[in-house]
Design a protein around this motif. Structure first.
Motif, short mmCIF file in Angstrom:
data_model
loop_
_atom_site.label_atom_id
_atom_site.label_comp_id
_atom_site.label_asym_id
_atom_site.label_seq_id
_atom_site.Cartn_x
_atom_site.Cartn_y
_atom_site.Cartn_z
N ALA A 157 76.80 24.14 66.17
CA ALA A 157 76.13 25.40 65.87
C ALA A 157 77.12 26.54 65.69
CB ALA A 157 75.14 25.74 66.98
N ILE A 158 78.39 26.23 65.51
CA ILE A 158 79.42 27.25 65.42
C ILE A 158 79.98 27.37 64.00
CG2 ILE A 158 81.72 27.95 66.20
CD1 ILE A 158 81.19 26.54 68.79
N THR A 159 80.08 28.59 63.52
CA THR A 159 80.82 28.87 62.30
C THR A 159 81.92 29.84 62.67
OG1 THR A 159 78.78 28.63 61.01
CG2 THR A 159 80.67 29.64 59.92
N SER A 160 83.14 29.53 62.29
CA SER A 160 84.28 30.32 62.77
C SER A 160 85.08 30.93 61.62
CB SER A 160 85.22 29.44 63.61
OG SER A 160 84.52 28.88 64.70
N LEU A 161 85.72 32.05 61.95
CA LEU A 161 86.64 32.72 61.02
C LEU A 161 87.81 33.23 61.83
CD1 LEU A 161 86.91 33.53 58.02
CD2 LEU A 161 85.86 35.71 58.61
N ARG A 162 89.04 32.96 61.37
CA ARG A 162 90.24 33.33 62.11
C ARG A 162 91.12 34.25 61.28
NH1 ARG A 162 87.45 31.35 65.36
NH2 ARG A 162 87.94 29.88 67.03
N ASP A 163 91.77 35.19 61.97
CA ASP A 163 92.64 36.14 61.30
C ASP A 163 93.85 35.45 60.66
OD1 ASP A 163 93.59 38.92 60.73
OD2 ASP A 163 95.21 38.31 62.05
N ASP A 164 94.29 34.32 61.26
CA ASP A 164 95.45 33.64 60.69
C ASP A 164 95.10 32.89 59.40
OD1 ASP A 164 93.92 31.74 61.89
OD2 ASP A 164 95.49 30.95 63.20
N HIS A 165 93.80 32.80 59.07
CA HIS A 165 93.38 32.20 57.81
C HIS A 165 92.97 33.24 56.78
CE1 HIS A 165 92.21 28.33 60.22
NE2 HIS A 165 93.51 28.46 60.04
N ASP A 166 92.67 34.45 57.26
CA ASP A 166 92.23 35.53 56.37
C ASP A 166 92.67 36.85 57.00
OD1 ASP A 166 91.04 37.20 54.58
OD2 ASP A 166 88.98 36.68 55.10
N ASN A 167 93.41 37.66 56.28
CA ASN A 167 93.92 38.92 56.81
C ASN A 167 92.78 39.90 57.03
OD1 ASN A 167 95.40 41.14 57.54
ND2 ASN A 167 96.25 41.50 55.49
N PHE A 168 92.37 40.09 58.27
CA PHE A 168 91.23 40.95 58.58
C PHE A 168 91.51 42.42 58.29
CE2 PHE A 168 89.35 37.89 62.01
CZ PHE A 168 89.04 37.00 61.00
N SER A 169 92.76 42.82 58.27
CA SER A 169 93.10 44.24 58.12
C SER A 169 92.72 44.79 56.74
CB SER A 169 94.60 44.46 58.36
OG SER A 169 95.37 43.76 57.40
N LYS A 170 92.42 43.92 55.79
CA LYS A 170 92.08 44.39 54.44
C LYS A 170 90.62 44.84 54.33
CE LYS A 170 90.98 39.75 52.68
NZ LYS A 170 91.40 38.69 51.74
N TYR A 171 89.84 44.66 55.39
CA TYR A 171 88.44 45.04 55.36
C TYR A 171 88.23 46.44 55.92
CZ TYR A 171 87.69 40.12 54.36
OH TYR A 171 87.73 38.87 53.77
N VAL A 172 87.22 47.14 55.40
CA VAL A 172 86.96 48.52 55.79
C VAL A 172 86.50 48.61 57.24
CG1 VAL A 172 85.55 50.56 55.32
CG2 VAL A 172 86.37 49.14 53.42
N ASP A 173 85.55 47.77 57.61
CA ASP A 173 85.04 47.74 58.97
C ASP A 173 84.55 46.34 59.29
OD1 ASP A 173 82.51 47.50 57.73
OD2 ASP A 173 82.21 49.66 57.81
N MET A 174 83.99 46.14 60.50
CA MET A 174 83.56 44.82 60.92
C MET A 174 82.39 44.31 60.09
SD MET A 174 85.64 43.72 63.09
CE MET A 174 84.70 42.24 63.51
N TYR A 175 81.54 45.20 59.63
CA TYR A 175 80.40 44.78 58.82
C TYR A 175 80.86 44.30 57.45
CZ TYR A 175 77.74 47.06 62.50
OH TYR A 175 77.22 47.41 63.73
N ASP A 176 81.85 44.99 56.91
CA ASP A 176 82.44 44.57 55.65
C ASP A 176 83.09 43.19 55.80
OD1 ASP A 176 83.41 44.74 52.98
OD2 ASP A 176 85.34 45.49 53.72
N LEU A 177 83.70 42.96 56.96
CA LEU A 177 84.36 41.68 57.24
C LEU A 177 83.35 40.55 57.37
CD1 LEU A 177 86.60 39.75 58.15
CD2 LEU A 177 86.57 40.86 60.38
#
Length: 229
Positions: A123-143
């Motif tokens: 039941a888990i879907t995951s996203l990691r910063d080392d796979h996608d640069n999170f800093s390029k998103y405006v905010d958490m909702y955009d991410l």
């Protein structure tokens, strides 16, 4: 004089041996989990001073003997290793192991029997910063928006299971947990994406461990600690 010195020496060594035996008789109990409450079976727990090695039972519990100031190491396939330094008054140790990033970590965790797939991992879907640069998103909702299948953003709410039919007064928002603490939308809105290490979306049976508060699914966010980039 010699006999007296010899007797004192014997007494001294007996004291050292007794002290060492007493130190090793200190019993520590503990429990190992993942995602805060799912017990892990077969986790290896090693005592640094004696190299004693035990494994957790089906409820994640273990018992070891150690010195007053000792260290325990925890290892399980699919999870990050963790060390715990014991204090003199420690009697119980609660350890929460984190899955290694990616599907391979989940496969190891299930394959080695540390956790049942139906309990959590399916039941888990995951996203990691080392796979996608999170800093390029405006905010958490955009991410979050558009990155997870079946997950929508409605204003400041994250909708995981879709809208229910219980009326407009019933909230559809997912539970937000940041670094193990339940937070509200305001905290999520002010959280810079660049400080986030991972995001896990829990739905179906995976969110059941949070009870009624997790009925609409759970957004688990782990932030970066000091030194992590």
């Amino acid at each position: 004089m010699i006999n007296r010195l010899f007797s004192q020496t014997i007494i001294f060594f007996c004291f050292l041996i007794a002290s060492n035996v007493h130190a090793q008789d200190r019993s520590i109990q503990g429990k190992v989990t993942t995602f805060e409450s799912i017990p892990l079976f077969g986790v290896e727990v090693q005592v640094k001073s004696t190299k004693q090695l035990v494994k957790t039972d089906s409820l994640g519990r273990f018992v070891v003997n150690c010195n007053n100031k000792d260290r325990l190491s925890f290892f399980a396939h699919g999870f990050n290793k963790q060390n715990v330094t014991l204090k003199e008054k420690t009697k119980f140790v609660a350890v929460n192991l984190h899955l290694k990033p990616g599907e391979k970590g989940k496969a190891y965790a299930i394959g080695y029997g540390h956790v049942l797939e139906e309990d959590k991992l399916s039941a888990i879907t995951s996203l990691r910063d080392d796979h996608d640069n999170f800093s390029k998103y405006v905010d958490m909702y955009d991410l979050i928006e558009g990155r997870f299948s079946g997950v929508q953003v409605d204003g400041t709410q994250i909708i995981i299971r879709g809208r229910n039919n219980m009326g407009s007064t019933s909230s559809n928002a997912a539970l937000i947990v940041i670094d193990g603490i339940v937070r509200d939308e305001r905290t999520l809105s002010s959280l810079p994406p660049s400080t986030v290490k991972s995001i896990d979306i829990l739905k179906d049976g995976g969110s059941a461990i949070y009870g009624a508060s997790g009925a609409n699914g759970v957004v688990l966010i782990e932030t970066k600690k000091g030194g992590e980039e």
